[in-house]
Scaffold this motif. Structure first.
Motif, PDB file in Angstrom:
ATOM      1  N   GLY A   1      35.033 -10.458 -17.489  1.00 33.43           N
ATOM      2  CA  GLY A   1      36.443 -10.804 -17.601  1.00 33.43           C
ATOM      3  C   GLY A   1      37.348  -9.892 -16.790  1.00 33.43           C
ATOM      4  N   ARG A   2      36.978  -8.612 -16.645  1.00 30.57           N
ATOM      5  CA  ARG A   2      37.799  -7.691 -15.849  1.00 30.57           C
ATOM      6  C   ARG A   2      37.950  -8.193 -14.418  1.00 30.57           C
ATOM      7  N   GLN A   3      36.939  -8.890 -13.935  1.00 28.94           N
ATOM      8  CA  GLN A   3      36.967  -9.370 -12.554  1.00 28.94           C
ATOM      9  C   GLN A   3      37.823 -10.623 -12.395  1.00 28.94           C
ATOM     10  N   LYS A   4      38.389 -11.109 -13.476  1.00 27.10           N
ATOM     11  CA  LYS A   4      39.234 -12.300 -13.441  1.00 27.10           C
ATOM     12  C   LYS A   4      40.715 -11.965 -13.388  1.00 27.10           C
ATOM     13  N   THR A   5      41.062 -10.685 -13.457  1.00 21.32           N
ATOM     14  CA  THR A   5      42.474 -10.301 -13.442  1.00 21.32           C
ATOM     15  C   THR A   5      43.018 -10.301 -12.019  1.00 21.32           C
ATOM     16  N   MET A   6      44.324 -10.399 -11.906  1.00 26.35           N
ATOM     17  CA  MET A   6      44.970 -10.269 -10.600  1.00 26.35           C
ATOM     18  C   MET A   6      44.762  -8.869 -10.042  1.00 26.35           C
ATOM     19  N   ALA A   7      44.830  -7.861 -10.919  1.00 23.73           N
ATOM     20  CA  ALA A   7      44.664  -6.480 -10.478  1.00 23.73           C
ATOM     21  C   ALA A   7      43.313  -6.280  -9.815  1.00 23.73           C
ATOM     22  N   TRP A   8      42.262  -6.824 -10.410  1.00 27.62           N
ATOM     23  CA  TRP A   8      40.917  -6.663  -9.850  1.00 27.62           C
ATOM     24  C   TRP A   8      40.859  -7.222  -8.424  1.00 27.62           C
ATOM     25  N   SER A   9      41.359  -8.431  -8.247  1.00 28.24           N
ATOM     26  CA  SER A   9      41.220  -9.073  -6.941  1.00 28.24           C
ATOM     27  C   SER A   9      41.991  -8.311  -5.867  1.00 28.24           C
ATOM     28  N   ILE A  10      43.176  -7.818  -6.208  1.00 22.85           N
ATOM     29  CA  ILE A  10      43.970  -7.102  -5.204  1.00 22.85           C
ATOM     30  C   ILE A  10      43.370  -5.730  -4.915  1.00 22.85           C
ATOM     31  N   LEU A  11      43.004  -5.001  -5.955  1.00 19.22           N
ATOM     32  CA  LEU A  11      42.434  -3.671  -5.746  1.00 19.22           C
ATOM     33  C   LEU A  11      41.138  -3.738  -4.951  1.00 19.22           C
ATOM     34  N   GLN A  12      40.269  -4.681  -5.290  1.00 18.63           N
ATOM     35  CA  GLN A  12      38.995  -4.745  -4.580  1.00 18.63           C
ATOM     36  C   GLN A  12      39.176  -5.213  -3.142  1.00 18.63           C
ATOM     37  N   ALA A  13      40.195  -6.034  -2.883  1.00 19.47           N
ATOM     38  CA  ALA A  13      40.459  -6.462  -1.512  1.00 19.47           C
ATOM     39  C   ALA A  13      40.893  -5.294  -0.630  1.00 19.47           C
ATOM     40  N   HIS A  14      41.387  -4.220  -1.241  1.00 17.76           N
ATOM     41  CA  HIS A  14      41.839  -3.046  -0.495  1.00 17.76           C
ATOM     42  C   HIS A  14      40.899  -1.851  -0.650  1.00 17.76           C
ATOM     43  N   ASN A  15      39.805  -2.043  -1.355  1.00 20.68           N
ATOM     44  CA  ASN A  15      38.865  -0.968  -1.647  1.00 20.68           C
ATOM     45  C   ASN A  15      37.840  -0.855  -0.529  1.00 20.68           C
ATOM     46  N   THR A  16      37.700   0.337   0.027  1.00 21.77           N
ATOM     47  CA  THR A  16      36.761   0.546   1.133  1.00 21.77           C
ATOM     48  C   THR A  16      35.492   1.281   0.712  1.00 21.77           C
ATOM     49  N   SER A  17      35.367   1.595  -0.584  1.00 17.83           N
ATOM     50  CA  SER A  17      34.246   2.440  -1.015  1.00 17.83           C
ATOM     51  C   SER A  17      32.932   1.687  -1.160  1.00 17.83           C
ATOM     52  N   GLY A  18      33.006   0.377  -1.391  1.00 12.94           N
ATOM     53  CA  GLY A  18      31.796  -0.379  -1.716  1.00 12.94           C
ATOM     54  C   GLY A  18      31.397  -0.261  -3.172  1.00 12.94           C
ATOM     55  N   ASN A  19      32.136   0.555  -3.929  1.00 10.17           N
ATOM     56  CA  ASN A  19      31.869   0.742  -5.356  1.00 10.17           C
ATOM     57  C   ASN A  19      33.109   0.295  -6.123  1.00 10.17           C
ATOM     58  N   PRO A  20      33.024  -0.816  -6.868  1.00  8.50           N
ATOM     59  CA  PRO A  20      34.228  -1.331  -7.534  1.00  8.50           C
ATOM     60  C   PRO A  20      34.782  -0.423  -8.614  1.00  8.50           C
ATOM     61  N   GLU A  21      33.996   0.541  -9.097  1.00 10.30           N
ATOM     62  CA  GLU A  21      34.470   1.450 -10.145  1.00 10.30           C
ATOM     63  C   GLU A  21      35.116   2.706  -9.583  1.00 10.30           C
ATOM     64  N   HIS A  22      34.886   2.990  -8.321  1.00 10.38           N
ATOM     65  CA  HIS A  22      35.464   4.177  -7.686  1.00 10.38           C
ATOM     66  C   HIS A  22      36.191   3.717  -6.432  1.00 10.38           C
ATOM     67  N   LEU A  23      37.494   3.576  -6.562  1.00  9.07           N
ATOM     68  CA  LEU A  23      38.296   2.938  -5.526  1.00  9.07           C
ATOM     69  C   LEU A  23      38.697   3.922  -4.437  1.00  9.07           C
ATOM     70  N   GLN A  24      38.602   3.463  -3.207  1.00  4.97           N
ATOM     71  CA  GLN A  24      39.139   4.171  -2.052  1.00  4.97           C
ATOM     72  C   GLN A  24      40.017   3.162  -1.317  1.00  4.97           C
ATOM     73  N   ILE A  25      41.319   3.283  -1.556  1.00  2.47           N
ATOM     74  CA  ILE A  25      42.266   2.238  -1.176  1.00  2.47           C
ATOM     75  C   ILE A  25      42.944   2.563   0.153  1.00  2.47           C
ATOM     76  N   ARG A  26      43.012   1.541   1.016  1.00  2.00           N
ATOM     77  CA  ARG A  26      43.884   1.592   2.187  1.00  2.00           C
ATOM     78  C   ARG A  26      45.016   0.597   1.968  1.00  2.00           C
ATOM     79  N   PHE A  27      46.229   1.079   2.117  1.00  2.00           N
ATOM     80  CA  PHE A  27      47.409   0.274   1.833  1.00  2.00           C
ATOM     81  C   PHE A  27      47.830  -0.539   3.056  1.00  2.00           C
ATOM     82  N   ASP A  28      48.624  -1.586   2.790  1.00  2.00           N
ATOM     83  CA  ASP A  28      49.131  -2.441   3.863  1.00  2.00           C
ATOM     84  C   ASP A  28      50.368  -1.860   4.531  1.00  2.00           C
TER      85      ASP A  28
END
Length: 745
Positions: free
Chosen positions: A27-54
């Protein structure tokens, strides 16, 4: 009105549901937050985010330091759109030319590195970002704590300057995947209730308990459809005061209309949680039950309905006076004297900034005041439209004329009333403001010097209703008026004719224009094997704000000169701090020069061989506070401590992630204590942390230390540094982020 549920919940058929066919992990993967954060995550690990901003945004209290850090670390151009707005230090009466010198520097940097430059009084930072940068599914990083564009489908984060410098150097913003909290909206606000009423009620419900601390707020539910975009933006920007990490809202035709109006329809797409989305907690808000609110000094969470406040004003204001006397012994507060002649009387009203100065707020305030008068007594009303395009449209529809005819003043786009650099009331004045904060000094007074004033936060509608009664505090729901909706028309030509937009067009040969107050950062040493710090300030308040750590207002004029700005550190909360910190730094300078200060040797003799430890032990200052860092994102709250030789903060927990990040990025060790562990120590006591470099390097989280009291007794104490990333370890070991980049280069 507002209900908090400290349990997980699914969103099923558009409503909170405790049962679902999915697991929480799915269910966590169904939130809007999940989809946006993972689209910007460069780590390859969904639990440890490395974000590049637009994109990124900064204002003129922060952008000079950010650019100075980044260029010292090898930056050649801005890799993403970066807007430099000039909405905080727009007044040039303090410090001579230094404010405008920074603006000139900003334009030269935008030309050299390919940035966007928004001249003074054209727009406040968040208005410009909403109008020209936010878009559905994007992420924006800002060096201001109120960087919130969730209502436009943009996850935005306010951070300290070093985090923006990282993005300029093509590095990432690193965090564990956050908890996501559902904010479920139902109902429709009644006439006279505005966004600040909803926002203040939400802050009151969540702040003290830390219910959403460092979480993402995800707004959903049928109540959204009834809210105009300015109403949504007005709620969203105040989520910062809950201490959440970021926010995101469902988007719809209203969002589409906003982006189309601002000639950016391509940035629209509908965002909704998927069926079965799971949230770690949830909040229910029935908008139809929200009443006009008032937040009393000294925090937006110290809130009441206006009705409750008026019924108990003498007792409530007496309590505020008592609190003020305890905080500021030199001041003589007398706010309960505002109760007389059958009401509670304010001295000033201000509608301004990213929360208050929105088109709909000012338009409705004008409707309330049309044909009326603010009176010719002590009360005054000042209105700051949030951008020139907003001001222009208010003029075209006649709202500006109605306000001027009532006795209100219209002022240029400026954030000053929100942080104490504009509209300072008289001593013992009570100011009503539709701005974001009412911390001490945010109205510009200096209670440590005997001045005192108080700010109450209220919505623009109730401020206008109060103005209509000459300053007698009145809820907008208690007057008869009929709101008239005006369609907003955005004139982009205003920006095209005045702003500099050089993104993607850097001109490397451009010379940076450096005024005499713009100086480089002093040299900072790497972390030594051992650490000895003197407690230079011990703060027992429940929460210590960044405004107390480094005051805002006119002191911010010196933000481009690290040494001069550092002189103001804790000046309005613990005036002795600077002297103590500088004395400690002088001893450390002697130690680094090869001398053997007897005072240090004597202290170290209490815990071992003093002369031998002296060679391997760094000495500096430390701040203890129960919960430091609520409020502004500006890095100076930490960097000023480091400039003065600060090496550590000790606390039970940090109020915000951004302040803890600021500490780490400036090489200040973020020590915490076990909740409830005693800390009976005072300024002048010392803390010795053996093998701290080894502990940080190895990721040790439980760190034994010793407290050397002024009387010579030595106590054992257990400190913690929890959850450091590998990069954060290296930054602390190198002494600060700039050293980290210099070493890597």
């Amino acid at each position: 009105m507002i209900k908090l549920h400290d349990t997980g919940v699914f969103l099923a058929n558009g409503a909170p549901d405790s049962a679902a066919s999915l697991s929480p992990e799915e269910g966590r993967q169904k939130t809007m937050a999940w989809s946006i954060l993972q689209a910007h995550n460069t780590s390859g690990n969904p639990e440890h985010l490395q974000i590049r901003f637009d994109a990124m945004v900064s204002h003129d209290i922060t952008y000079v330091g950010i650019i100075q850090q980044a260029r010292a670390s090898g930056m050649k151009e801005f890799p993403i759109p970066y807007a430099l707005t000039n909405c905080h230090n727009s007044l040039c009466a303090v410090g001579g030319t230094i404010n405008e010198d920074d603006h000139v520097f900003g334009l030269s940097a935008a030309k050299k590195y390919g940035g966007i430059y928004v001249p003074a009084n054209q727009s406040v930072i968040h208005s410009y970002a909403r109008e020209q940068m936010a878009g559905c599914g994007k992420m924006i990083l800002g060096s201001d704590s109120h960087t919130r564009y969730g209502a436009l489908g943009t996850m935005a984060v306010g951070e300290g300057g070093p985090e923006l410098a990282k993005q300029l150097l093509k590095n990432t913003w690193d965090i564990p995947y956050p908890k996501v909290v559902l904010v479920y909206l139902t109902g429709t606000p009644k006439r006279g209730v505005g966004p600040h009423d909803v926002a203040i009620a939400l802050v009151k419900a969540t702040f003290a308990s830390g219910f959403v601390n460092n979480c993402v707020l995800e707004f959903a539910g049928p109540g959204i459809a009834a809210l105009p975009m300015d109403f949504r933006n007005g709620i969203d920007v105040m989520t910062t005061e809950t201490t959440c990490l970021s926010s995101i809202w469902e988007t719809d035709s209203e969002t589409e209309r906003f982006l189309k109006t601002h000639q950016r329809l391509e940035d629209f797409r509908e965002l909704h949680p998927d069926e079965g989305a799971y949230y770690d907690k949830y909040i229910e808000i029935d908008l139809s039950r929200i009443e006009p609110m008032i937040a009393l000094p000294f925090h937006p969470s110290n809130a009441w309905t206006i009705r409750e406040f008026l019924e108990n004003a003498t007792d409530i204001l007496a309590a505020v006076d008592a609190d003020a006397k305890q905080r500021f012994p030199k001041a003589t507060p007398h706010l309960f004297g505002k109760v007389h002649d059958g009401g509670v009387w304010a001295d000033q009203g201000v509608i301004a900034g990213c929360a208050g100065g929105l088109f709909d707020n000012i338009d409705e305030a004008a409707t309330i005041l049309r044909g009326g008068s603010c009176g010719n007594g002590y009360f005054s009303l000042d209105v700051y439209p949030t951008s020139v395009p907003v001001s222009l449209e208010l003029t075209k529809i006649g709202a500006t004329a109605a306000l001027l005819e009532s006795g209100a003043l219209i002022k240029p786009s400026f954030c000053g009333p929100c942080f104490g650099a504009g509209d300072v009331p008289a001593n013992n004045g009570l100011s009503l403001r539709h701005t974001t904060r009412n911390f001490p000094n945010r109205e510009g007074s200096k209670p440590a010097e005997g001045q005192f004033a108080g700010v109450c936060l209220m919505d623009a509608r109730s401020i206008a209703a109060t103005a209509l009664h000459g300053g007698k505090i009145t809820a907008a729901t208690d007057i008869n008026y009929e709101p008239v909706h005006h369609e907003y028309h955005f004139d982009k030509g205003v920006y095209d004719r005045r702003l500099y937009n050089g993104f993607g067009k850097p001109a490397p040969d451009t010379e940076l224009i450096l005024g005499p107050n713009i100086t480089d950062w002093p040299k900072m040493e790497p972390l030594a094997e051992n650490l000895l710090v003197e407690l230079a300030a011990v703060l027992r308040d429940d929460v210590t704000t960044t405004d107390e750590l480094i005051p805002s207002g006119e002191t911010s004029s010196y933000r481009s000169n690290p040494l001069r700005l550092a002189e103001f550190t804790l000046s309005r909360r613990e005036p002795a701090y600077v002297g103590r910190a500088k004395a400690a730094a002088m001893l450390e300078a002697e130690r680094l020069a090869g001398k053997a200060p007897e005072a240090l040797t004597a202290i170290l003799n209490r815990v071992g061989d003093g002369p031998e430890l002296l060679n391997t032990t760094q000495f500096g200052s430390c701040v203890f506070a129960n919960k430091p860092g609520d409020g502004s994102a500006r890095e100076q709250a930490a960097s000023c401590q480091k400039v003065l030789g600060g090496f550590a903060n000790i606390c039970y927990n940090f109020a915000t992630k951004r302040y803890r990040s600021n500490c780490i990025n400036w090489g200040i060790l973020p020590f915490t204590l076990d909740e409830g562990a005693p800390f009976p120590y005072e300024a002048g006591d010392f803390v010795f942390v053996p093998d701290i470099r080894g502990a940080v390097d190895a990721g040790v989280e439980d760190i034994p230390a010793k407290v050397i009291r002024k009387d010579g007794n030595v106590d054992d104490i257990l400190l913690h540094i929890q959850g450091l990333t590998e990069d954060e370890k290296e930054i602390l070991l190198d002494g600060c982020l700039m050293n980290y980049y210099a070493r890597r280069a």
